[in-house]
Scaffold this active site. Structure first.
Site, short mmCIF file in Angstrom:
data_model
loop_
_atom_site.label_atom_id
_atom_site.label_comp_id
_atom_site.label_asym_id
_atom_site.label_seq_id
_atom_site.Cartn_x
_atom_site.Cartn_y
_atom_site.Cartn_z
N THR A 77 0.84 -1.21 0.00
CA THR A 77 0.00 0.00 0.00
C THR A 77 0.87 1.25 0.00
OG1 THR A 77 -1.48 1.30 1.41
CG2 THR A 77 -0.18 -0.35 2.52
N ASP A 78 0.29 2.36 -0.47
CA ASP A 78 1.02 3.65 -0.42
C ASP A 78 1.20 4.11 1.04
OD1 ASP A 78 -1.63 4.41 0.13
OD2 ASP A 78 -1.75 5.91 -1.47
N TYR A 91 -1.69 -0.49 11.22
CA TYR A 91 -1.95 -1.15 9.92
C TYR A 91 -0.78 -0.95 8.97
CZ TYR A 91 -3.52 -1.46 5.06
OH TYR A 91 -3.60 -1.73 3.71
N LYS A 96 1.93 -3.57 7.28
CA LYS A 96 2.08 -3.73 5.83
C LYS A 96 3.53 -3.43 5.41
CE LYS A 96 -0.57 -4.52 3.03
NZ LYS A 96 -1.01 -5.83 2.44
P1 NAD Z 1 -10.42 -6.72 2.42
O1 NAD Z 1 -10.39 -6.43 3.88
O2 NAD Z 1 -11.64 -6.37 1.64
O3 NAD Z 1 -10.17 -8.29 2.19
C1 NAD Z 1 -9.19 -9.00 2.89
C2 NAD Z 1 -9.43 -10.49 2.66
O4 NAD Z 1 -8.38 -11.21 3.32
C3 NAD Z 1 -10.76 -10.99 3.22
O5 NAD Z 1 -11.42 -11.80 2.28
C4 NAD Z 1 -10.34 -11.80 4.45
O6 NAD Z 1 -11.23 -12.86 4.74
C5 NAD Z 1 -8.96 -12.30 4.02
N1 NAD Z 1 -8.10 -12.62 5.18
C6 NAD Z 1 -7.86 -11.84 6.27
N2 NAD Z 1 -7.03 -12.49 7.10
C7 NAD Z 1 -6.74 -13.69 6.53
C8 NAD Z 1 -5.93 -14.80 6.91
N3 NAD Z 1 -5.25 -14.81 8.07
N4 NAD Z 1 -5.83 -15.86 6.07
C9 NAD Z 1 -6.53 -15.86 4.90
N5 NAD Z 1 -7.31 -14.86 4.50
C10 NAD Z 1 -7.42 -13.78 5.31
O7 NAD Z 1 -9.13 -6.05 1.82
P2 NAD Z 1 -8.92 -5.30 0.41
O8 NAD Z 1 -9.38 -3.91 0.54
O9 NAD Z 1 -9.44 -6.15 -0.68
O10 NAD Z 1 -7.33 -5.25 0.36
C11 NAD Z 1 -6.58 -6.30 -0.26
C12 NAD Z 1 -5.10 -6.01 -0.12
O11 NAD Z 1 -4.81 -4.75 -0.73
C13 NAD Z 1 -4.63 -5.90 1.33
O12 NAD Z 1 -3.35 -6.51 1.41
C14 NAD Z 1 -4.53 -4.41 1.57
O13 NAD Z 1 -3.55 -4.10 2.54
C15 NAD Z 1 -4.14 -3.91 0.20
N6 NAD Z 1 -4.53 -2.51 -0.07
C16 NAD Z 1 -5.85 -2.16 -0.05
C17 NAD Z 1 -6.20 -0.84 -0.36
C18 NAD Z 1 -7.65 -0.40 -0.41
O14 NAD Z 1 -7.90 0.76 -0.75
N7 NAD Z 1 -8.62 -1.26 -0.11
C19 NAD Z 1 -5.22 0.11 -0.64
C20 NAD Z 1 -3.90 -0.29 -0.63
C21 NAD Z 1 -3.56 -1.61 -0.38
#
Ligand code: NAD
Length: 323
Positions: A123-124, A147, A151
């Site tokens: 993530t940024d 968080y 990350k």
């Molecule tokens: P989200 O919270 O919607 O989904 C996370 C998923 O991971 C869920 O389905 C959850 O059940 C699963 N999960 C959590 N813990 C787990 C474990 N121990 N074992 C297996 N599965 C597990 O998240 P998202 O928004 O889809 O983000 C996905 C990725 O992108 C993450 O790594 C997040 O840090 C990164 N990210 C997200 C954003 C954003 O804007 N949403 C921005 C930057 C980076």
């Protein structure tokens, strides 16, 4: 080709898998999803009974399960994480466990079985906060929330497995995603669903925090470019190109939902709230040909329409999690 995708019952991972399954070309992979189905995971974000999809309900910290899956995998895209900053401020333990220990468990197994590329979705927020300009990939990491610290730890671990062991790791650092099927605790779906329900929306402080917005399908497109054309050991920023203060974003959401500023409740600012994030994504553009394809105004309008038309998806989640 067999691809293991972690966390694909969540928002971005499910968009990634739906795009992979929609592609019926000769290079289209067989996808195994590993997801723990935490509060943020929805099984029905993914199609049931697709011939190229296998769903495994499990934890990325389960070393035996991860080893078994990795033995039958060619490549990995790793999304699974605890992803909500506010929850990490209330309690950080699950963030360290899943984001750090879970990533290390996956990396170890990938190394044992010679799996690669391993795309680590970061993530940024790992860069910290920037007043002006944009971060290039080589900028030192300076995370501020539990968080983003978890990350940053997993991001650096992934890169260390490349430098130490030669594992083909590629890291993406993207800005804030928006689009359908985002859990309704995050600002855009929280505000839309509250407004559709006639409720108020909570705006942190003066609403001056600035974020760059990236449509989830553009993010998924960027990840696929990194997986298929990126270089081992490299980091790629992925941005959306629309920078907005939370106040400006709120104004757009109010307008889209036909509501006025009297529906906005100013709440005390988030602890340690980073003022501004901005990634320089010229490396992904010049090396991989990445460009965001979604216009923000149209993308936001489509997102509002999706929540308007899919109350049966979000209403039970909000009731269950009391968000
Ligand atoms: P989200 O919270 O919607 O989904 C996370 C998923 O991971 C869920 O389905 C959850 O059940 C699963 N999960 C959590 N813990 C787990 C474990 N121990 N074992 C297996 N599965 C597990 O998240 P998202 O928004 O889809 O983000 C996905 C990725 O992108 C993450 O790594 C997040 O840090 C990164 N990210 C997200 C954003 C954003 O804007 N949403 C921005 C930057 C980076």
């Amino acid at each position: 080709m067999k691809l293991l995708v972690t966390g694909a019952a969540g928002f971005i991972g499910s968009a990634h898998v739906r795009a992979l399954l929609a592609d019926g070309g000769p290079e289209a992979p067989h996808v195994t999803v590993l997801d723990k189905l935490t509060y943020a995971g929805c099984r029905d974000n993914l199609p049931a009974g697709h011939p190229r999809l296998e769903f495994v309900h499990g934890d990325i910290c389960d070393a035996a399960l991860v080893d078994k899956l990795m033995a039958d995998t060619d490549q990995v895209v790793h999304f699974a994480a605890e992803s909500h900053v506010d929850r990490s401020i209330d309690s950080a333990a699950d963030f360290v466990r899943t984001n750090v220990l879970g990533t290390q468990t996956l990396l170890d197994a990938a190394l044992r079985h010679g799996v690669g590329p391993f795309v680590h979705v970061s993530t940024d927020e790992v860069y910290g906060s920037i007043d002006t300009g944009s971060w290039p990939e080589e900028h030192p990491l300076s995370p501020n929330s539990p968080y983003s610290a978890s990350k940053a730890s997993s991001d650096l671990l992934a890169l260390a497995y490349h430098r130490t062991h030669g594992l083909d790791v590629r890291v993406t650092r993207c800005s804030n995603n928006y689009g359908p099927r985002q859990f309704p605790e995050k600002v855009i779906p929280l505000f839309i669903t509250n407004l559709l329900d006639g409720l108020t929306v909570p705006l942190y402080g003066e609403g001056l925090n600035v974020r760059d917005w990236l449509h989830v399908e553009d993010h998924v497109h960027g990840i696929e470019l990194v997986r298929t054309k990126g270089r081992p050991g490299e980091v790629y920023n992925i941005g959306g190109g629309t920078e907005l203060s939370n106040r400006d974003l709120t104004a757009l959401l109010l307008k889209a939902c036909g509501a006025d500023w009297d529906r906005v409740e100013h709440v005390p600012d988030r602890k340690g709230h980073d003022l501004r994030y901005s990634v320089d994504w010229s490396k992904a553009r010049t090396e991989l040909g990445y460009r965001p394809r979604h216009d923000f105004t149209a993308g936001l309008a489509e997102t509002v329409d999706w929540y308007r038309e899919n109350r049966s998806w979000w209403q039970p989640l909000k009731q269950r999690e009391r968000v």
